[in-house]
Design a protein around this motif. Structure first.
Motif, PDB file in Angstrom:
ATOM      1  N   ILE A 111     -25.724  35.204 -17.105  1.00 53.08           N
ATOM      2  CA  ILE A 111     -26.928  34.526 -16.795  1.00 53.08           C
ATOM      3  C   ILE A 111     -27.824  35.560 -15.756  1.00 53.08           C
ATOM      4  N   CYS A 112     -27.189  35.913 -14.835  1.00 58.83           N
ATOM      5  CA  CYS A 112     -27.888  36.696 -13.869  1.00 58.83           C
ATOM      6  C   CYS A 112     -28.501  38.037 -14.380  1.00 58.83           C
TER       7      CYS A 112
ATOM      8  N   LEU B 153     -28.704  38.527 -17.743  1.00 65.03           N
ATOM      9  CA  LEU B 153     -29.858  38.229 -18.492  1.00 65.03           C
ATOM     10  C   LEU B 153     -31.340  38.182 -17.888  1.00 65.03           C
ATOM     11  N   LEU B 154     -31.277  37.626 -16.749  1.00 61.75           N
ATOM     12  CA  LEU B 154     -32.526  37.360 -15.884  1.00 61.75           C
ATOM     13  C   LEU B 154     -32.769  38.340 -14.856  1.00 61.75           C
ATOM     14  N   GLY B 155     -32.014  39.117 -14.425  1.00 64.07           N
ATOM     15  CA  GLY B 155     -31.784  40.043 -13.520  1.00 64.07           C
ATOM     16  C   GLY B 155     -32.554  41.589 -14.050  1.00 64.07           C
TER      17      GLY B 155
ATOM     18  N   ALA C 225     -36.212  41.456 -14.957  1.00 62.44           N
ATOM     19  CA  ALA C 225     -37.148  41.334 -13.548  1.00 62.44           C
ATOM     20  C   ALA C 225     -36.936  42.566 -12.852  1.00 62.44           C
TER      21      ALA C 225
ATOM     22  N   CYS D  15     -38.790  38.604  -4.095  1.00 67.65           N
ATOM     23  CA  CYS D  15     -37.330  38.522  -4.625  1.00 67.65           C
ATOM     24  C   CYS D  15     -36.133  38.292  -3.599  1.00 67.65           C
TER      25      CYS D  15
ATOM     26  N   VAL E  24     -26.370  30.968 -10.009  1.00 67.96           N
ATOM     27  CA  VAL E  24     -27.333  31.635 -10.334  1.00 67.96           C
ATOM     28  C   VAL E  24     -28.597  32.043  -9.435  1.00 67.96           C
ATOM     29  N   TYR E  25     -28.851  31.003  -8.901  1.00 68.15           N
ATOM     30  CA  TYR E  25     -30.079  31.018  -8.023  1.00 68.15           C
ATOM     31  C   TYR E  25     -29.817  31.688  -6.548  1.00 68.15           C
TER      32      TYR E  25
ATOM     33  N   LEU F 276     -28.808  35.570  -7.783  1.00 68.80           N
ATOM     34  CA  LEU F 276     -29.743  36.405  -8.803  1.00 68.80           C
ATOM     35  C   LEU F 276     -30.253  37.660  -7.892  1.00 68.80           C
TER      36      LEU F 276
END
Length: 280
Positions: free
Chosen positions: A75-76, A78-80, A83, A102, A153-154, A157
């Motif tokens: 997940i990190c 896919l989000l990172g 970004a 960030c 994840v929070y 990330l």
């Protein structure tokens, strides 16, 4: 005469021996010994602590830890990656602002950041109050595996975004211009140039997220509750509550081996000197 840089390296060698080599040796020593029940001063060498770990209960805890850490890492990523890509393509002034936003949460203590998520995900938290205001039923989000993944994840990330951004910002834009001249579209440029050149940052980000995620204990303890014990919680319980340093050290050694194996697997991507990776 020895080079001056050799003498400058001595303090670092002393630091490594005192704070890395010696503690690691103590952990290894505790893992292969067992105290005698008759005489606490007698120490017997044994592999019983490692054999004990292969009980189904401990293997299930290990599997939960690896699976949750892997899910959080994916997940990190896919989000990172998007970004980091957006930040690297932003203007200089906006880029600095985005980087500041960030890393801003990292200025706060990790324990406080995790407590904040308890107030967000609680039964009377911000999200459930919002659902109630919208006429929606409340959802039990706290003390679940999903809450644990969300907390990891929070917290981790930024460790995925920063190395990927570093790799993307150092990329030679002349390669993209050459691809434009050769008629390559955006998809081909992204797949053939951007992704391979950013792989060193991706690999570094995966390692930097997976390693603390698989061994964390604060996040699953606060957000997962007693229902979701991870390997970090087990080690903490053995050391602090049970006082079983021998078994706790054995599990720590096993986790070190797992992390080293994971790093060796990532090294198979064979990063070259130009910053690319042979993936295609």
């Amino acid at each position: 005469m020895k080079n001056k840089t050799t003498y400058l390296a001595y303090p670092y060698l002393v630091w490594i021996v005192i704070f890395i080599v010696f503690p690691s040796f103590l952990v290894l020593l505790y893992s292969v010994t067992m105290k005698s029940s008759d005489d606490i001063t007698t120490i017997n060498f044994s592999l019983q602590n490692f054999i004990k770990f292969f009980d189904s209960m401990y293997l299930n805890i290990l599997w939960d830890s690896i699976s949750l850490a892997a899910i959080s890492t994916i997940i990190c990523l896919l989000l990172g990656y998007p970004a980091a890509y957006i930040i690297s393509n932003a203007n200089i002034s906006k880029r600095n602002t985005l980087l500041f936003l960030c890393i801003l949460p990292m200025w706060m203590n990790m324990l406080l950041r995790t407590y904040a998520w308890m107030t967000i995900l609680g039964n009377n938290g911000i999200l459930n109050n919002l659902f109630a205001f919208l006429g929606l039923p409340k959802i039990n989000m706290l003390y679940t595996k999903g809450a644990t993944v969300m907390g990891m994840v929070y917290n981790f990330l930024p460790f995925m975004i920063l190395p990927i951004y570093t790799a993307l910002s150092k990329m030679d834009t002349g390669l993209l211009e050459a691809a434009d001249d050769l008629g390559a579209n955006q998809y081909i440029k992204f797949r053939k140039i951007i992704v391979p050149l950013s792989m060193p940052g991706v690999i570094s980000g995966i390692i930097m997220v997976f390693m603390p995620a698989v061994s964390t204990f604060i996040i699953p303890q606060l957000l997962g509750g007693n229902k979701n014990m991870m390997i970090g919680n087990l080690i903490e319980k053995l050391f602090i509550l049970n006082g079983d340093w021998n078994f706790g050290s054995a599990i720590s050694i096993i986790m070190m081996i797992i992390i080293l194996i994971s790093m060796s697997i990532m090294n198979k991507f064979d990063i070259d000197k130009e910053g690319g990776a042979r993936l295609w």
